[in-house]
Motif scaffolding. Structure first.
Motif, PDB file in Angstrom:
ATOM      1  N   MET A  23      48.299  40.904  66.684  1.00 16.88           N
ATOM      2  CA  MET A  23      49.468  40.029  66.768  1.00 16.88           C
ATOM      3  C   MET A  23      50.620  40.571  65.929  1.00 16.88           C
ATOM      4  SD  MET A  23      48.339  38.067  68.936  1.00 16.88           S
ATOM      5  CE  MET A  23      49.927  37.271  69.160  1.00 16.88           C
ATOM      6  N   PHE A  49      45.487  31.796  72.085  1.00 17.70           N
ATOM      7  CA  PHE A  49      46.077  30.588  72.666  1.00 17.70           C
ATOM      8  C   PHE A  49      46.940  29.842  71.652  1.00 17.70           C
ATOM      9  CE2 PHE A  49      44.566  30.937  76.828  1.00 17.70           C
ATOM     10  CZ  PHE A  49      43.241  31.351  76.822  1.00 17.70           C
ATOM     11  N   LYS A  50      46.755  30.159  70.360  1.00 22.46           N
ATOM     12  CA  LYS A  50      47.607  29.501  69.361  1.00 22.46           C
ATOM     13  C   LYS A  50      48.970  30.185  69.287  1.00 22.46           C
ATOM     14  CE  LYS A  50      43.943  27.784  66.326  1.00 22.46           C
ATOM     15  NZ  LYS A  50      42.776  28.543  66.880  1.00 22.46           N
ATOM     16  N   GLU A  51      49.045  31.380  69.860  1.00 25.96           N
ATOM     17  CA  GLU A  51      50.300  32.120  69.794  1.00 25.96           C
ATOM     18  C   GLU A  51      51.063  32.047  71.105  1.00 25.96           C
ATOM     19  OE1 GLU A  51      50.887  33.904  67.002  1.00 25.96           O
ATOM     20  OE2 GLU A  51      48.920  33.741  66.071  1.00 25.96           O
ATOM     21  N   ALA A  52      50.366  31.632  72.160  1.00 26.99           N
ATOM     22  CA  ALA A  52      50.950  31.762  73.494  1.00 26.99           C
ATOM     23  C   ALA A  52      51.737  30.539  73.904  1.00 26.99           C
ATOM     24  CB  ALA A  52      49.833  32.022  74.501  1.00 26.99           C
ATOM     25  N   ARG A  53      52.648  30.774  74.834  1.00 23.76           N
ATOM     26  CA  ARG A  53      53.406  29.661  75.407  1.00 23.76           C
ATOM     27  C   ARG A  53      52.668  29.106  76.624  1.00 23.76           C
ATOM     28  NH1 ARG A  53      59.467  29.898  77.962  1.00 23.76           N
ATOM     29  NH2 ARG A  53      59.485  27.729  78.659  1.00 23.76           N
ATOM     30  N   PHE A  54      52.127  30.027  77.420  1.00 23.93           N
ATOM     31  CA  PHE A  54      51.316  29.602  78.567  1.00 23.93           C
ATOM     32  C   PHE A  54      49.986  30.326  78.523  1.00 23.93           C
ATOM     33  CE2 PHE A  54      54.514  27.184  80.584  1.00 23.93           C
ATOM     34  CZ  PHE A  54      55.718  27.868  80.489  1.00 23.93           C
ATOM     35  N   GLY A  55      48.952  29.707  79.085  1.00 22.85           N
ATOM     36  CA  GLY A  55      47.659  30.380  79.106  1.00 22.85           C
ATOM     37  C   GLY A  55      46.798  29.921  80.255  1.00 22.85           C
ATOM     38  N   VAL A  56      45.876  30.801  80.636  1.00 21.39           N
ATOM     39  CA  VAL A  56      44.862  30.426  81.615  1.00 21.39           C
ATOM     40  C   VAL A  56      43.510  30.790  81.015  1.00 21.39           C
ATOM     41  CG1 VAL A  56      43.903  30.848  83.910  1.00 21.39           C
ATOM     42  CG2 VAL A  56      46.389  30.828  83.589  1.00 21.39           C
ATOM     43  N   SER A 107      53.082  26.952  67.584  1.00 23.91           N
ATOM     44  CA  SER A 107      53.458  26.968  69.002  1.00 23.91           C
ATOM     45  C   SER A 107      52.455  26.161  69.793  1.00 23.91           C
ATOM     46  CB  SER A 107      53.521  28.408  69.512  1.00 23.91           C
ATOM     47  OG  SER A 107      52.227  28.932  69.625  1.00 23.91           O
ATOM     48  N   ILE A 149      51.989  35.114  77.151  1.00 22.76           N
ATOM     49  CA  ILE A 149      51.126  34.489  78.156  1.00 22.76           C
ATOM     50  C   ILE A 149      49.716  35.004  77.882  1.00 22.76           C
ATOM     51  CG2 ILE A 149      50.810  34.079  80.633  1.00 22.76           C
ATOM     52  CD1 ILE A 149      53.732  33.713  79.764  1.00 22.76           C
ATOM     53  N   ASN A 191      58.024  35.421  74.733  1.00 22.95           N
ATOM     54  CA  ASN A 191      57.096  34.540  75.447  1.00 22.95           C
ATOM     55  C   ASN A 191      55.760  35.242  75.614  1.00 22.95           C
ATOM     56  OD1 ASN A 191      58.968  32.259  76.613  1.00 22.95           O
ATOM     57  ND2 ASN A 191      60.028  34.195  76.973  1.00 22.95           N
ATOM     58  N   TYR A 195      60.445  40.396  76.292  1.00 29.70           N
ATOM     59  CA  TYR A 195      60.756  39.028  76.703  1.00 29.70           C
ATOM     60  C   TYR A 195      59.459  38.320  77.109  1.00 29.70           C
ATOM     61  CZ  TYR A 195      63.285  35.177  78.852  1.00 29.70           C
ATOM     62  OH  TYR A 195      63.763  33.929  79.171  1.00 29.70           O
ATOM     63  N   VAL A 196      58.612  39.056  77.819  1.00 33.94           N
ATOM     64  CA  VAL A 196      57.332  38.491  78.261  1.00 33.94           C
ATOM     65  C   VAL A 196      56.195  39.418  77.848  1.00 33.94           C
ATOM     66  CG1 VAL A 196      55.910  37.867  80.259  1.00 33.94           C
ATOM     67  CG2 VAL A 196      58.350  37.309  80.238  1.00 33.94           C
ATOM     68  N   ILE A 255      45.567  35.248  78.785  1.00 35.83           N
ATOM     69  CA  ILE A 255      44.487  35.069  79.759  1.00 35.83           C
ATOM     70  C   ILE A 255      43.194  35.489  79.081  1.00 35.83           C
ATOM     71  CG2 ILE A 255      43.531  35.887  81.949  1.00 35.83           C
ATOM     72  CD1 ILE A 255      46.576  36.291  82.736  1.00 35.83           C
ATOM     73  N   GLU A 267      50.742  25.807  76.748  1.00 34.56           N
ATOM     74  CA  GLU A 267      50.466  25.009  77.948  1.00 34.56           C
ATOM     75  C   GLU A 267      49.402  25.741  78.763  1.00 34.56           C
ATOM     76  OE1 GLU A 267      53.973  23.940  80.184  1.00 34.56           O
ATOM     77  OE2 GLU A 267      52.749  23.526  81.966  1.00 34.56           O
TER      78      GLU A 267
END
Lengths: 332, 266, 377
Positions: A283, A304-311, B239, A293, A291, A269-270, A295, B242
């Motif tokens: 990948m 970052f092109k695959e992620a939903r959120f990133g830092v 995708s 995430i 989902n 899930y994550v 970093i 954010e």
């Protein structure tokens, strides 16, 4: 050749039950057989495996071929190739499918070669082309950067299927089917492999393939100590730790947690990718995650092109702070 | 120990995706900018496996590579690492094949090489990822095979192999001659010493054409394919990520935690 | 005309690139800038095992019998990697001087140890006047029976703080020309009277002030002929400069790549910044600069390897490369914008090395004088 009919699945068992991939294959095979209006059969090879027939039928098979012999207890190439060749000559399927497993990737190419046909490994989509009745086999190529669709005119068309690419049917124990026992007919002298030892890596905690949260580390982790940090975070999140290939090659993480095209396939899930660049090779192993995430200190990293959120930043600072905040929020 | 290693020259799989585009006419990925050629990475591990046995038991390593436009500074690399001989199946008739027709040509070359104890192949090529050439060669030559090896030890007429499994590994033994396919779990490959590199100057590659290895032209290269490539395409990725920001890394991390809890991911 | 490396040199170069990518990441480079020793021991050992430290030395001294073109193939990759450590001081400056001028005994004593990674060597040439002219040599060495007493200060001596030996270029006589009366002494760094102070430098390279306070050295430790070291030293420096230029070429090439890659990916004003003509021209200028450095260096190296006169080519390569590398790195900073300005980025590593490369062994002005003299002016 003209009378090759039906879809046959080589199914693997574990502790007397169908493996997950066997169930998925039966689900996929059922659809293909329906599209062809032909039969779906299961081929069970092993020792003491006869009573799997009922489960195979419940998951979609119309017929189950059982080849049961002590010589078949452990997978050995020569024995299984010989059995597959024999059964296929008798059953004449149009299509033969196996899982892309330790067995499948060893057996499929050689069996196909022996049967003077071809094989396509690691398929993620299988479809019948209505006009030709040929099997269209889609698999990742170029390290996962692209997809290719293959066909073949020789029969049977042999393919192995990636784990989690297909969906199992809900088992229906009222389904009926036929069981056919075939004698292995093996010459022990022709089986050249000797299995000396089986080593199972110790897994503490949740199994990687089953975890709903995965924390994966890449080359940027820099060493084994970094993975200890990821383990801590995984524990807090009740997940499992994975790795890309470079940390495993460098010995910072065990090979068994390598996620990628030639490693484990996971779809949690994550999926938290820490210092992972996002190369296709990797990948291919985690793109099924719901989902992602990311970093990474490189804002232009492919991940970052695959992620939903990133830092974007230094994981050494981010992970401890992230873990601390998560613990804080969890305790509320 | 007489060992044979099959290697394939490929476009560098580490090159960024933007360096390639799909050519629908040939159903292959072609470079749009200059992309270097390298030896397919699993094949490098196959070379390493053979070198480790040569270190332990001595012997001779013959490298075979099938292709066209084989760059000498790419395919000679195993010579700089300690391999002894390089044979190139360099002819347009050999290329465009699938695993079967490629394996058929390689098997014929191996027959011509003569006596051998072990054949090593990479588990799959970095471009096709088909993973079958090794097993097909073993079938054609009637040899025992062990695939996806992480450790190979020669032991008196036999070879002991740690074979990667889903949960760990299996230790198996097969009599030689045998064929082994090698995986990255073997570990890191060595770097060439300066002397090794310069010594490869003296080892000129031997070039064999189809006539030299007695193959049926209908069975090699594109002519001998059993499988057909219908289409090559790139899956569309769309995708939107954010990016969670903060005053510094720690602050951003805390904001990420808050966000993930907010959207119920954790 | 074949301007390319041969197959073996290409393999050496590619292998070196892969080796440094693995063993010398930029994080290590940045760490070494702050480190007092500046030479990661594992890395030095591995390079020795690969035969790179002895590459240019004859086999009979534990080397690899490589030629200068083999060397520059490796140097390009060292520049690309921003390799820290005493390769320049030990293998080239000190080692090549001994190879060309030492006695058989000195060569047998020193060179195999350099090749095996066991000995660090440097050469103390410049003084506080910071000139590369012979007249700048004022550190004196006075004969006293079977010894010499060296007295004076050397400045910007690379890696003296980790060196086992320092070759000191000292004035033993006042001759009619400043080039006469200069002698090279092999001095044990632990000799009483030597004080080494590490300087904090712009590129993080380990340059030292070395004070010789009445340091006693046996006359057996003279390298080459007494009073006649200057000419041989200049000869050695010619070869060292070629290698140095190659290192700068590798760095400049990488700086250009980083800038071009960034320009292609960075989106601003709704398009990659690399689509603007201004950026095109900046990158194109750098491409011309980098290729000019490369081919001037290659020509100098080839002529040197063929035993042809190449003082002009070396002077051009040195003058051009030092300045072109700086232009390229400056362009890199411009194209990389804000991110290029941070210490987290890598462009500043190239920028710094470009400056230090320009200054070491004579800058553009120094070598323009050499060129003018070549034309008889």
């Amino acid at each position: 050749m003209a009378d090759n009919k039906g879809v046959m699945i080589l199914i693997e068992t574990i502790d007397g039950k169908l493996t997950n991939i066997a169930q998925e294959l039966l689900g996929a095979g059922r659809k293909l057989a329906n599209d062809l209006t032909e039969e779906l059969s299961a081929l069970v090879v092993g020792s003491g495996v006869a009573n799997i027939a009922g489960e195979a039928i419940a998951f979609g098979a119309d017929k189950v071929y059982i080849v049961d012999a002590p010589l078949l207890k452990d997978y050995r190439t020569d024995a299984y190739v010989s059995v597959v060749d024999k059964v296929v000559k008798q059953a004449n399927p149009r299509i033969l499918l196996m899982g892309q497993t330790t067995i499948g990737r060893d057996l499929a190419p050689r069996a196909a070669c022996r049967m003077a046909t071809g094989a396509i490994l690691d398929c993620i989509v299988l479809e019948i082309e209505a006009s030709t009745k040929q099997l269209l086999m889609t698999k990742p190529v170029y390290g996962g950067n692209a997809r290719a669709i293959y066909t073949m005119e020789t029969l049977p068309q042999v393919a192995t299927v990636r784990a989690k690419a297909m969906t199992a049917l809900a088992p229906d124990s009222s389904r009926k089917g036929q069981v056919v026992v075939i004698d292995a007919g093996l010459d022990p002298a022709a089986v050249k492999t000797n299995v000396l030892q089986k080593v199972v890596a110790e897994t503490t905690g949740i199994k990687l393939e089953d975890a709903s949260v995965v924390v994966a580390g890449g080359r940027g982790i820099g060493g084994p100590e970094g993975f200890k940090q990821l383990e801590e975070l995984a524990k807090v999140l009740k997940g499992a730790v994975g790795a890309t290939r470079p940390p495993c090659d460098a010995g910072w993480a065990p090979d068994t947690i390598q996620i990628g095209l030639t490693g484990k396939i996971v779809s949690p899930y994550v999926y938290i990718a820490v210092a992972v660049s996002g190369a296709s090779q990797h990948m291919a192993g985690c793109s099924g995650s719901k989902n992602i995430i990311a970093i990474n200190r490189d804002a232009e990293a492919a991940i970052f092109k695959e992620a939903r959120f990133g830092v974007v930043g230094d994981w050494k600072k981010i992970i401890p702070a992230f873990e601390a905040k998560v613990k804080e929020l969890q305790s509320k | 120990m007489n060992m044979i290693v099959c290697i394939k020259q490929v476009l560098d799989p580490e090159a960024p995706l933007s360096s390639f585009k799909i050519d629908p006419a040939t159903n292959t990925m072609v470079p749009v900018t200059a992309v270097p050629f390298v030896i397919s990475p699993f094949d490098e591990q196959a070379v390493e496996a053979a070198l480790r046995i040569k270190d332990a038991k001595g012997g001779k390593i013959t490298i075979i590579s099938l292709g066209v436009n084989l760059l000498r500074d790419v395919v000679k690399k195993p010579l700089s690492l300690g391999a002894d001989e390089l044979i190139l199946l360099e002819d347009p008739a050999f290329i465009g094949g699938d695993s079967w027709s490629t394996a058929y040509a390689l098997a014929a070359a191996i027959k011509k090489v003569g006596q051998f104890d072990l054949i090593f192949c990479g588990r799959q090529a970095a471009d096709s990822d088909s993973g079958q050439v090794g097993a097909c060669i073993a079938e054609i030559l009637g040899l025992p095979q062990v695939t996806v090896a992480k450790k190979v030890e020669a032991v008196d007429g036999k070879v002991k192999v740690d074979k990667v499994t889903t949960d760990g590994y299996e230790v198996v033994e097969v009599p030689t001659p045998a064929l082994i396919t090698v995986s990255n779990e073997l570990g890191e490959v060595r770097f060439a010493t300066f002397k090794g590199t310069m010594a490869s100057k003296k080892k000129e590659p031997i070039i064999w054409k189809p006539a030299d290895i007695g193959v049926d032209p209908a069975k090699i290269g594109a002519a001998g394919r059993r499988t057909k490539t219908r289409k090559l395409f790139q899956p569309v990725r769309d995708s939107k990520c954010e990016i969670i920001k903060g005053e510094n890394d720690e602050d951003a991390a805390a904001n990420l935690a808050k966000k993930l809890v907010e959207v119920k991911l954790i | 005309m074949d301007f390319d490396y041969n197959d073996e040199q290409k393999m050496l170069k590619q292998g070196a690139r892969e080796f440094f990518e693995k063993e010398c990441p930029k994080s290590l480079v940045k760490q070494m800038m702050e480190d007092e020793k500046g030479n990661p021991p594992e890395l030095w050992k591995k390079m020795a095992q690969l035969g790179w430290l002895g590459l240019i030395y004859p086999e009979k001294y534990g080397g690899g019998d490589g030629n200068i073109i083999d060397l520059i193939a490796l140097e390009e990759e060292m520049g690309r990697a921003c390799l820290p450590g005493p390769f320049f001081s030990t293998v080239l400056l000190g080692g090549l001087f001994i190879l060309h001028n030492g006695s058989e005994e000195q060569k047998k004593e020193i060179l195999p140890k350099i090749a095996s990674g066991q000995l660090i060597l440097t050469l103390a040439l410049t003084e506080p006047s910071d000139s590369y002219e012979a007249s700048a040599i004022s550190v004196g060495a006075k004969a006293e029976k079977d010894d010499y007493i060296i007295d004076g200060t050397k400045l910007f001596v690379p890696d003296a703080q980790i060196a086992d030996y320092i070759i000191c270029i000292a004035r033993t006589k006042k001759g009619t020309k400043p080039e006469d009366g200069i002698t090279a002494f092999l001095v044990d760094r632990k000799s009483p009277g030597i004080t080494v102070t590490l300087l904090k430098t712009l590129a993080g390279d380990k340059l030292c002030e070395v004070i010789f306070n009445k340091v006693k050295v046996s006359k057996k430790n003279i390298i080459g002929k007494p009073d006649q070291a200057w000419g041989p030293l200049q000869e050695t420096l010619q070869q060292v400069k070629i290698a140095q230029c190659a290192e700068m070429v590798g760095g400049a090439q990488r700086a250009l790549e980083l800038a071009a890659d960034h320009a292609k990916k960075r989106i601003q004003f709704d398009r990659p910044i690399g689509s603007f003509p201004v950026i095109h021209h900046l990158i194109a200028n750098a491409m011309m600069d980098v290729d000019a450095c490369k081919f001037l260096t290659y020509e100098a190296a080839w002529k040197y390897s063929e035993g042809l006169p190449c003082a002009k080519e070396i002077a051009m390569a040195k003058a051009w490369t030092g300045e072109a590398y700086q232009r390229t790195a400056a362009m890199g900073h411009q194209v990389l914008g804000g991110i290029g300005y941070t210490m987290d980025g890598d462009m500043h590593l190239y920028f710094r090395r470009a400056k230090s490369g320009e200054l070491t062994l004579g800058d553009g002005k120094f070598h323009r004088e050499v060129l003018a003299k070549e034309l008889g002016m």
